[in-house]
Design a protein around this motif. Structure first.
Motif, mmCIF file in Angstrom:
data_model
loop_
_atom_site.group_PDB
_atom_site.id
_atom_site.type_symbol
_atom_site.label_atom_id
_atom_site.label_comp_id
_atom_site.label_asym_id
_atom_site.label_seq_id
_atom_site.Cartn_x
_atom_site.Cartn_y
_atom_site.Cartn_z
ATOM 1 N N ILE A 28 29.084 -53.257 -3.953
ATOM 2 C CA ILE A 28 29.057 -52.184 -4.954
ATOM 3 C C ILE A 28 29.476 -50.896 -4.267
ATOM 4 O O ILE A 28 28.905 -50.513 -3.240
ATOM 5 N N GLU A 32 29.814 -46.258 -8.322
ATOM 6 C CA GLU A 32 30.025 -47.333 -9.305
ATOM 7 C C GLU A 32 28.731 -47.602 -10.069
ATOM 8 O O GLU A 32 27.638 -47.398 -9.549
ATOM 9 N N VAL A 34 26.749 -50.709 -11.996
ATOM 10 C CA VAL A 34 26.802 -52.167 -12.115
ATOM 11 C C VAL A 34 25.614 -52.662 -12.928
ATOM 12 O O VAL A 34 24.478 -52.249 -12.679
ATOM 13 N N ILE A 194 22.613 -49.233 -10.141
ATOM 14 C CA ILE A 194 22.480 -50.697 -10.235
ATOM 15 C C ILE A 194 21.398 -50.964 -11.263
ATOM 16 O O ILE A 194 20.229 -50.613 -11.050
ATOM 17 N N CYS A 206 28.407 -50.024 -18.233
ATOM 18 C CA CYS A 206 28.578 -49.953 -16.770
ATOM 19 C C CYS A 206 30.032 -50.287 -16.405
ATOM 20 O O CYS A 206 30.788 -50.810 -17.217
ATOM 21 N N ARG A 208 30.840 -52.434 -14.104
ATOM 22 C CA ARG A 208 30.952 -53.845 -13.787
ATOM 23 C C ARG A 208 29.726 -54.586 -14.297
ATOM 24 O O ARG A 208 28.631 -54.005 -14.366
ATOM 25 N N ARG A 209 29.917 -55.850 -14.584
ATOM 26 C CA ARG A 209 28.811 -56.677 -15.104
ATOM 27 C C ARG A 209 28.732 -57.918 -14.232
ATOM 28 O O ARG A 209 29.723 -58.637 -14.068
ATOM 29 N N VAL A 220 31.467 -62.362 -12.789
ATOM 30 C CA VAL A 220 31.602 -60.944 -12.461
ATOM 31 C C VAL A 220 32.732 -60.413 -13.316
ATOM 32 O O VAL A 220 33.826 -60.968 -13.312
ATOM 33 N N ARG A 222 34.739 -56.841 -14.825
ATOM 34 C CA ARG A 222 34.918 -55.395 -14.866
ATOM 35 C C ARG A 222 34.888 -54.982 -16.331
ATOM 36 O O ARG A 222 35.470 -55.636 -17.183
#
Lengths: 225, 827
Positions: A28, A32, A34, A194, A206, A208-209, A220, A222
């Motif tokens: 990460i 960012e 996540v 996070i 978010c 990213r997942r 994963v 984006r």
């Protein structure tokens, strides 16, 4: 900012060894956001605990702020967290004997900040609780308590914020308001976020997942904001 | 510095949130109890020692048949002790044709060191305090000399070749209390007059007595220095050395005060332990959060220890202040009862109490604090995570060490300390097992009661370890209260029976056989209680098993030399009331003759049952075999004898009779009447000695009553701490039950049932413990007769149920008052 490689967590049960996390590898970056999603028991909170250095892995490594956590002892990991990491918990974790302002002041006081009171008031104002600074947690609603917790999490100016099911104990309307505040502050302060949640609706907010299932990363993705 | 400030801020927040109430109360009570008892007993001890010293006449007395080395007195003066010299010798006092054997006491400057001399102008007239000993050429005489020589003040008497003017009647002399039962009447003269009398010649039987008074430490040091240098014919006597009523009362009172302080401290220790345990459990989240925020384990300790240290200092200061105020209040309350000049308390009790508070806190609070240090930060995510318990030795070791140090301070003896603690450990273990068994019984009995009550009963078993801890804590508190209360009443009762209101305050001697009947009638006609008339024959013990007795034997070793080789022999068909047989049977018609000997004398001379004793009575030998040994209560104010023969054994020898009797103040004029009607009889008044003894007993009694309160207070703090220990769980369960539909009434009934039963069981436990501990204390420490305490078996369970039932319901009312949703939301 945070990375994990080959992370495993096993616990001993009466029926033998149980794998809670298996071979989790992720990275990460700073700034960012996540979302770690998955059903109950998928290992989300365990992963969060390991990434934050609250727990130690059975195998594998975690790097937080450039430090290999598994090489450090309890106090070493605490030193890495100090002033760098903020937390928001499902159960709020406010100290019952302290007012809203005092709860927010605590991390500032630990960091030796001199105007902790003023900064705490400012943050409480920011989360819409400027008129509740002197209230004790038991005098606040669940949503208000979580707002205090968010203010506290951002108080120390953390580089990284761990949020464990922040809306888990709240109704959907209140939850939505809390998420709003959380993301707003996160954006403003460019904090790495996070977020552990079972609420799939939060994931799209978010960058990213990461989906966990049975202790493994199964997906994963984006997310385009 | 920042951390310290933060620690103080956290302390203030905890204080405001009420987290520290129980702990502070426990500490304040502990320190207040220790300081108040310490200060008060320090003052009382000094005052009582002063009073007892008056009874002895000095703090320390040294008697010798020759003058002692001058450096002994120099050494005493070097230690800032006051010294007074006296010389005692038998001599005939002459007035005209009249002769009277007297005990002449020549006293030097400074005499008496403790107490005061009192004299009167006329027989039975008002007394005045004499500013000092008689002047040169002056004699003060006891009333009996006046009677015997038929003189009045102003008369001139001769002692040896010197003449003295009889100025006043000696009515009270401190120091006679220890051996007031001395037969020869006294004449008091100045020490400087002795050479003039030319009575003291080489070989004369003289007792040189040196009296010392001063600071207790200096006295102890002097005594320690002197003792190894003493010869067998020296006799050193300090306060409390003798087996006098006052000495015994003082010893017991001191033990009681010590025991009370110790129990208050142990109870407070239990309360501190329970309170810090709860504090610890309620701060798991705080500690975990701090760890989460990046505070190291040492950092957590660094925040907690200063808080507790400060709390200890503040609670200690409040406790000391409270203790000081309490003892000052007690002294104020007892004005009139206590001596007018009660010595000021010393700083030591305060310092010790303060240190005791910190020691208790360190001993009992450190283990839970160390536990907080090791809390896993992961608890913020998983609330079921509790820190590992530290090793057993650490949890109990620190507390045990604290209690050991405090016990050692109170007992001053390692052996006693170890015995007390080992006994307490075994007792705690036994009580724990018993408590477990009781809980098991309850589990079986729970059917047959209503739902709410069954739930309450079930709770006891369900909480398992918690209930056991509470049961033990309640039981311990009730037991401590019961033991102290019982001991208090029995001590008071024993002191009351020691000197009942009609204790004889006069002795009558030289009652001729012809006067025995008329005197009995005289007493009967005027309802004067007397201890009965006892015959008395003067004799000397010459041989034991046909071997000559080398050591002179008298009733009283340091009594007048004229009597030194003579004993009072008596006869009786029955065992006198103040006597107890320790060996051999009392005679009856079948068993025939022999002699019954007092045990202490028998021990001193190595006399055993069946030994042959030979006496010389008026030059005629009499041999008798020892038939029994008797323990005698010498301070009963009744005539008592070292040697008692069966009736008829002494018929061939001339006897006079002896009695003691009680005259109420309004009957005092009868004394002159008795003297007129029975001119041969001499009467000795012992009101003063008796009064002094009574005052001492009254004072220690008051002290004993008051210190009981501290144990009660400490007991209540334990009750409260034990209640608080399960409060959080009760609040949570109550909220849950109410949210499931239980009514307040049902919850109240369940709580009442649980606490009533807990109280009942704790009371039962306390009754068992009390019976055992009281037995040990009575027989081993207090020399009191022990009887089965059936009242405790009734009162302790009932009071326990009532007290704990009531306290429990009141203490946990928040379970019912707060809204369930609010409580559940907080968790």
């Amino acid at each position: 900012m945070v990375s994990a490689a080959g992370l495993c967590k096993q616990v001993v049960t009466s029926e033998g060894m149980l794998d809670i996390l298996s071979d989790v590898t992720l990275e990460i970056k700073a700034g960012e956001s996540v979302a770690i999603v998955g059903v109950s028991g998928s290992g989300k909170s365990t992963l969060l605990g390991l990434l934050a250095g609250l727990d130690t892995p059975s195998r594998g490594s975690v790097t937080l702020a450039g430090q290999r956590l598994e090489l450090l002892d309890e106090d070493g990991r605490a030193a890495v967290r100090a002033g760098r990491v903020g937390f928001v918990f499902q159960a709020f974790q406010l100290l019952a004997g302290m007012t809203a302002q005092e709860n927010v002041m605590l991390p500032l006081e630990l960091a030796g900040v001199t105007d902790a009171g003023a900064r705490a008031r400012e943050l409480l104002d920011r989360v819409g609780l400027g008129d509740r600074v002197g209230h004790y947690p038991r005098q606040l609603s669940g949503g208000e308590q979580q707002r205090v917790a968010i203010a506290r999490a951002f108080a120390g100016g953390p580089e990284i914020l761990f949020a464990d099911e922040p809306t888990g104990n709240l109704d959907s309307a209140t939850g939505a308001r809390i998420i709003e505040i959380l993301f707003e502050l996160n954006r403003e302060r460019r904090t790495t976020l996070i977020l552990v949640t079972h609420d799939e609706a939060l994931a799209p907010r978010c960058d990213r997942r990461i989906q966990l299932d049975g202790g493994r990363i199964v997906n994963v993705a984006r997310v385009s904001s | 510095m920042t951390r310290l400030k933060l620690a103080l801020r956290l302390l203030r927040r905890d204080w405001r949130a009420g987290e520290l109430n129980v702990l502070t109360a426990a500490l304040v009570i502990a320190v207040a109890a220790v300081s108040a008892i310490g200060l008060f007993s320090d003052r009382m001890e000094r005052a009582l020692s002063g009073q007892t010293a008056e009874l002895v006449g000095a703090d320390l007395r040294l008697a010798s048949p020759q003058p002692v080395a001058a450096e002994w007195l120099v050494a005493a003066r070097d230690r800032n002790l006051r010294v007074a010299e006296t010389l005692r010798f038998p001599s005939v006092v002459v007035h005209g044709e009249g002769l009277q054997l007297a005990s002449v006491e020549a006293v030097g400057a400074g005499y008496p060191l403790r107490g005061e001399l009192r004299t009167a102008k006329v027989l039975y007239g008002p007394e005045t305090v004499a500013p000092g000993p008689p002047a040169v050429g002056i004699a003060w005489v006891e009333p009996r000399i006046m009677q015997a020589l038929s003189i009045v003040p102003g008369a001139v008497i001769e002692i040896g070749v010197a003449s003295f003017r009889v100025e006043r009647l000696l009515t009270y002399q401190p120091g006679r209390g220890g051996s007031f039962f001395t037969l020869a009447p006294r004449v008091l003269i100045a020490l400087g007059d002795v050479p003039r009398t030319e009575v003291i010649q080489p070989g004369s039987r003289v007792v040189y007595e040196y009296q010392f008074a001063g600071n207790a430490n200096a006295l102890a040091a002097y005594r320690q220095w002197l003792t190894p240098q003493l010869a067998p014919n020296h006799r050193l006597q300090g306060i409390g050395d003798g087996d006098s009523g006052a000495g015994r009362a003082l010893k017991r009172a001191n033990r009681y005060l010590g025991l009370t302080s110790l129990l208050a401290v142990i109870l407070a220790g239990v309360a501190v332990a329970m309170a810090t345990r709860r504090y610890g459990e309620r701060h798991y989240d705080t500690a975990a959060l701090l760890r989460c925020f990046g505070v190291s384990q040492g950092g957590v300790l660094g925040l907690l220890v200063p808080q507790f240290l400060l709390l200890g200092l503040i609670a200690g200061a409040i406790g000391c202040l409270l203790g000081w105020l309490t003892q000052a209040g007690i002294a104020q309350l007892l004005t009139g009862l206590l001596p007018a000049t009660l010595p000021s308390p010393g700083p030591m009790p305060i310092l010790f109490a303060f240190a005791a508070g910190l020691l208790l806190l360190a001993g009992f609070a450190l283990p839970p604090l160390l536990r907080l240090k090791s809390i896993a930060p992961l608890r913020v995510l998983r609330r079921d995570m509790v820190p590992l318990s530290p090793p057993v030795l650490m949890v109990y070791g620190a507390g045990l060490l604290a209690i050991t140090v405090l016990t050692l301070r109170f007992t001053g003896d390692w052996l006693i300390t170890v015995s007390v603690l080992a006994g307490a450990g075994v007792a705690a273990l036994a009580l724990g097992l018993l408590a477990l068994a009781l809980l098991n019984v309850v589990r079986r009995l729970r059917s047959g009661v209503g739902v709410a009550w069954r739930y309450g009963f079930n709770n006891l078993w369900r909480r398992g370890r918690g209930s056991l801890t509470q049961l033990l804590a309640f039981g311990l508190a009730l037991m401590a209260m019961a033991v102290i209360a019982l001991l208090r009443s029995d001590l008071l009762a024993s002191w009351q029976t020691e000197l009942p209101p009609d204790t004889p305050n006069h002795f009558a001697f030289n009652i001729l056989p012809a006067d025995v009947g008329p005197l009995k009638d005289y007493f009967a006609a005027r309802a004067i209680p007397s201890s009965g008339l006892y015959p008395m024959v003067r004799g000397r013990l010459t041989h034991i098993n046909d071997k000559p007795v080398t050591r002179p034997v008298t009733k009283d070793d340091d009594a007048d030399e004229s009597l030194r080789r003579e004993l009072n022999l008596s006869w009786s068909a029955t065992l006198p009331p103040d006597n107890r047989l320790t060996a051999g049977p009392w005679w009856d018609a079948a068993s025939g003759g022999g002699v019954s000997v007092e045990t202490q004398l028998a021990e001193r001379l190595g006399i055993n049952l069946a030994d042959r004793l030979t006496f010389s009575i008026g030059g005629q030998p009499l041999t008798a075999t020892v038939a029994s040994l008797r323990e005698v209560q010498w301070d009963s104010f009744h005539p008592n004898f070292y040697m008692i023969f069966p009736p008829g054994a002494l018929d061939d020898y001339p006897a006079t009779w002896l009695t003691s009797f009680f005259l109420a103040p309004q009957q005092k004029p009868l004394l002159n009447d008795i003297v007129r009607n029975f001119p041969a009889v001499t009467v000795l008044e012992v009101d003063q000695v008796l009064g002094q003894l009574r005052a001492i007993l009254q004072q220690v009694g008051a002290a004993v009553e008051l210190v009981l309160l501290f144990v009660l207070a400490a007991g209540f703090v334990v009750l409260f701490a034990a209640l608080a220990s399960s409060l959080d769980q009760r609040i949570y369960e109550g909220a849950l039950l109410r949210s499931l539909g239980a009514s307040r009434r049902q919850l109240r009934s369940a709580q009442l049932a649980e606490f009533l039963l807990l109280g009942l069981l704790a009371g039962l436990l306390a009754a068992i413990g009390t019976e055992i501990i009281a037995y040990l204390l009575y027989t081993q420490a207090f020399e009191l007769e022990y009887r089965f305490k059936w009242q405790v078996w009734l009162a302790a369970p009932l009071l326990g149920a009532l007290l704990i039932g009531l306290a429990g319901v009141i203490g946990t009312r928040s379970v019912l008052q707060r809204s369930p949703s609010g409580i559940l939301r907080e968790l």
